[in-house]
Scaffold this active site. Structure first.
Site, PDB file in Angstrom:
ATOM      1  N   LYS A   1      -5.760   8.383   6.289  1.00  0.00           N
ATOM      2  CA  LYS A   1      -5.610   7.247   5.367  1.00  0.00           C
ATOM      3  C   LYS A   1      -5.688   5.546   5.627  1.00  0.00           C
ATOM      4  CE  LYS A   1      -1.072  10.225   4.239  1.00  0.00           C
ATOM      5  NZ  LYS A   1      -1.271  10.669   2.918  1.00  0.00           N
TER       6      LYS A   1
ATOM      7  N   GLU B   1       3.511   0.694   6.126  1.00  0.00           N
ATOM      8  CA  GLU B   1       3.742   0.286   4.976  1.00  0.00           C
ATOM      9  C   GLU B   1       4.610   0.054   3.987  1.00  0.00           C
ATOM     10  OE1 GLU B   1       2.239   3.139   1.785  1.00  0.00           O
ATOM     11  OE2 GLU B   1      -0.248   2.875   1.925  1.00  0.00           O
TER      12      GLU B   1
ATOM     13  N   HIS C   1       8.259  13.417  -1.829  1.00  0.00           N
ATOM     14  CA  HIS C   1       7.283  13.628  -2.002  1.00  0.00           C
ATOM     15  C   HIS C   1       6.316  14.172  -2.243  1.00  0.00           C
ATOM     16  CE1 HIS C   1       8.542   9.973  -0.059  1.00  0.00           C
ATOM     17  NE2 HIS C   1       9.119  10.151   0.900  1.00  0.00           N
TER      18      HIS C   1
ATOM     19  N   ARG D   1     -10.842  16.738  -3.154  1.00  0.00           N
ATOM     20  CA  ARG D   1     -11.265  18.059  -4.061  1.00  0.00           C
ATOM     21  C   ARG D   1     -10.988  18.079  -5.054  1.00  0.00           C
ATOM     22  NH1 ARG D   1      -5.405  18.619  -3.624  1.00  0.00           N
ATOM     23  NH2 ARG D   1      -4.973  17.207  -1.718  1.00  0.00           N
TER      24      ARG D   1
HETATM   25  P1  ADP Z   1       0.576  12.653   1.501  1.00  0.00           P
HETATM   26  O1  ADP Z   1      -0.661  11.861   1.802  1.00  0.00           O
HETATM   27  O2  ADP Z   1       1.688  13.092   2.229  1.00  0.00           O
HETATM   28  O3  ADP Z   1       0.959  13.249   0.249  1.00  0.00           O
HETATM   29  P2  ADP Z   1       1.457  10.072  -0.355  1.00  0.00           P
HETATM   30  O4  ADP Z   1       0.209   8.562   0.878  1.00  0.00           O
HETATM   31  O5  ADP Z   1       0.282  10.601  -0.983  1.00  0.00           O
HETATM   32  O6  ADP Z   1       1.045  10.371   1.276  1.00  0.00           O
HETATM   33  O7  ADP Z   1       1.853   9.664  -0.712  1.00  0.00           O
HETATM   34  C1  ADP Z   1       3.239  10.877  -1.002  1.00  0.00           C
HETATM   35  C2  ADP Z   1       4.140  10.205  -1.962  1.00  0.00           C
HETATM   36  O8  ADP Z   1       5.325   8.926  -1.180  1.00  0.00           O
HETATM   37  C3  ADP Z   1       3.423   8.973  -3.203  1.00  0.00           C
HETATM   38  O9  ADP Z   1       3.506   9.567  -4.643  1.00  0.00           O
HETATM   39  C4  ADP Z   1       5.235   7.671  -2.989  1.00  0.00           C
HETATM   40  O10 ADP Z   1       6.105   8.964  -4.070  1.00  0.00           O
HETATM   41  C5  ADP Z   1       5.278   8.294  -1.919  1.00  0.00           C
HETATM   42  N1  ADP Z   1       4.880   6.716  -1.376  1.00  0.00           N
HETATM   43  C6  ADP Z   1       3.549   6.855  -0.466  1.00  0.00           C
HETATM   44  N2  ADP Z   1       3.448   5.452  -0.128  1.00  0.00           N
HETATM   45  C7  ADP Z   1       4.987   4.652  -0.851  1.00  0.00           C
HETATM   46  C8  ADP Z   1       4.782   3.316  -0.642  1.00  0.00           C
HETATM   47  N3  ADP Z   1       4.056   2.725  -0.383  1.00  0.00           N
HETATM   48  N4  ADP Z   1       6.112   3.028  -0.978  1.00  0.00           N
HETATM   49  C9  ADP Z   1       6.819   4.239  -2.079  1.00  0.00           C
HETATM   50  N5  ADP Z   1       6.453   5.318  -2.910  1.00  0.00           N
HETATM   51  C10 ADP Z   1       5.410   5.705  -1.547  1.00  0.00           C
END
Ligand code: ADP
Length: 498
Positions: A118, A202, A237, A294
């Protein structure tokens, strides 16, 4: 440019079948791999050829890259489609495939590598005009400094694993007092899940919605986007319900998010199908989260609203063909919803409930698509993700797609194990979902196992008592008994799920 004649799907279940169906339409021969636990699986029967690659544990079968490449050499296979999960985002594997002179149906190892982290992804897109969630630009080296930054950003903040995926290694910190504890947890979770404990911070976006853009890029530098999918209904999540398009985007924001997604792909020289994920706040500000290199589980909703077969496009791209679709050719037609049907018990904290599908009858009819990998009588193995199927409905508009989903859920007959279908029906009927006024907190705000239980109220209990008395007293004249039961029945409340 080459022509793929024989393709091996390095995956199992619904996604293996989904890829093979498109191959068959394109006249491409298919090879399945399977573990000992999947000997009788549908994807094995569907393929032209099938090879057992090891025991049930995926580390000894579906993740054995070298064994899979050997199978390709033995059987004269010229391409590998990795599906999702397993080896699909493994840069080393895609490099091994390339080195073996085979085609990897997916992006270059370099793109997978950059977007697999990331933090590296954020760095790669830094020179483009892409909105990012405020936070630390690199892995946290000094906790005290991280606390100062968090205070500046403002709590709540989110600690995230750079190598993260599947919602693991992610911790919300409400205030400075709990910072150290959540940090320890995030680091240890990241270490055990990914072997990499680097984490960053974040701002926690409040009322967050998860909206992602599907992109397609060829090997000649052409990149287009296929609009968005909204995946805000999540559990821990993890996505459970997805739809396309999102009910809240304006055409202007859609175009701007599309532009950003194409730039993210450009930033890493991307080709193949990919997904750029964004988080959207309650003011419709959007921020780049990460890119998945993917095919996504939820890709069917995009196929339904654009009429484009994403697997077919992936194969053309892998063959080196230029995209024949231009951005202006694309338009959104109708609305699609997908629910993930898991062998999990929603009334029991979603615990896996694997077992035998004693009854398994799929819903059918106009606008209903079921992507699955099982038949009646089959067992859901304990070794893998317990997803039984993806149920997708398509309608002229959102309301029609939802109505079809409720009808399809009601027609889906599954016995022998508990599934998430009752939970999905609850979501479809809920006012917040219906009015599109929801975010990623939907499940924690509105769902408890009680909502799935039939309503038993005092009137019903009274009625049960009266009926019991009636059954015991069957000697009495029928007329008298009827008179006794009529009054409570008129007060019988309708059973509702929500
Ligand atoms: P992963 O790769 O583990 O799936 P992501 O970065 O795609 O992680 O985030 C997964 C989920 O976590 C998002 O869809 C959202 O629901 C929550 N999320 C991620 N970042 C944030 C943020 N900065 N603020 C609020 N929710 C977040």
């Amino acid at each position: 440019m080459t022509t793929i004649k024989k393709l091996l799907v390095a995956n199992r279940g619904e996604i293996a079948l989904r890829v093979m169906r498109t191959c068959r339409e394109m006249g491409i021969k298919t090879v399945a791999i399977y573990s000992e636990a999947d000997r009788n699986a549908l994807h094995v029967r569907y393929a032209d050829e099938a090879v057992c690659v090891g025991p049930a544990a995926s580390a000894e079968s579906y993740l054995k890259g070298d064994v899979i490449i050997d199978v390709c050499k033995r059987l004269g296979v010229d391409a590998i489609h990795p599906g999702y999960g397993f080896l699909s985002e493994n840069a080393r594997f895609s490099q091994m495939v390339k080195d073996a002179g085979l085609i990897f149906v997916g992006p270059s190892p370099e793109s997978i590598e950059v977007m697999g982290s990331k933090l590296a992804a954020k760095a790669a897109v830094a020179t483009y005009n892409i909105p990012m969630v405020p936070g630390t630009p690199s892995a946290i080296a000094d906790r005290e400094e991280a606390k100062v930054i968090s205070a500046k950003i403002g709590y709540p903040v989110l600690i995230k694993a750079s190598a993260g995926g599947g919602g693991k290694g992610m911790r919300v910190v409400e205030n400075e007092a709990e910072f150290d504890e959540q940090m320890d947890r995030a680091v240890s979770e990241a270490l055990s899940a990914f072997g990499d404990g680097s984490v960053f911070i974040e701002k926690y976006v409040t009322s967050p919605r998860h909206i992602e853009i599907q992109i397609l890029g060829d090997q000649h530098g052409n990149i287009i986007h296929l609009f968005e999918r909204e995946c805000s209904v999540q559990r821990r999540h993890q996505k459970v319900v997805e739809e396309a398009p999102s009910a809240i985007l304006t055409p202007e924001i859609r175009a701007e998010m599309g532009r950003c997604a194409v730039d993210v792909a450009r930033a890493c020289g991307y080709y193949g199908a990919g997904t750029v994920e964004f988080i959207v706040d309650d003011q419709l500000n959007f921020y780049f989260l990460e890119m998945n290199t993917r095919l996504q589980v939820e890709h069917p909703v995009t196929e339904q609203i654009t009429g484009i077969d994403l697997v077919k496009q992936m194969i053309y791209i892998a063959e080196g063909k230029p995209l024949t679709i231009q951005q202006d050719d694309l338009q959104i037609k109708g609305h699609a919803v997908e629910v993930r049907v898991y062998a999990e018990d929603p009334a029991n904290n979603f615990l896996p409930d694997v077992g035998t599908l004693e009854t398994y009858v799929r819903p059918q009819g106009n606008g209903v698509r079921v992507d699955d990998g099982f038949e009646q009588g089959m067992e859901i193995p304990i070794y893998y993700d317990p997803m039984i199927a993806k149920l997708i409905t398509y309608g002229a508009d959102r309301e029609e797609a939802i109505q079809k989903m409720i009808r399809a859920i009601d027609e889906y007959q599954i016995t022998g194990l508990q599934t998430t279908l009752p939970f999905c029906r609850f979501v479809m009927e809920h006012d917040a979902f219906r009015s599109a006024n929801f975010d990623t907190r939907f499940v924690s705000l509105y769902f408890s196992p009680d909502v799935l239980k039939p309503v038993v109220d005092q009137d019903e209990e009274e009625l049960a008592a009266v009926l019991g008395a009636f059954l015991l007293d069957t000697q009495k004249p029928a007329q008298e008994a009827t008179a006794t039961t009529t009054q409570p029945r008129s007060r019988w409340k309708e059973k509702r799920l929500s």
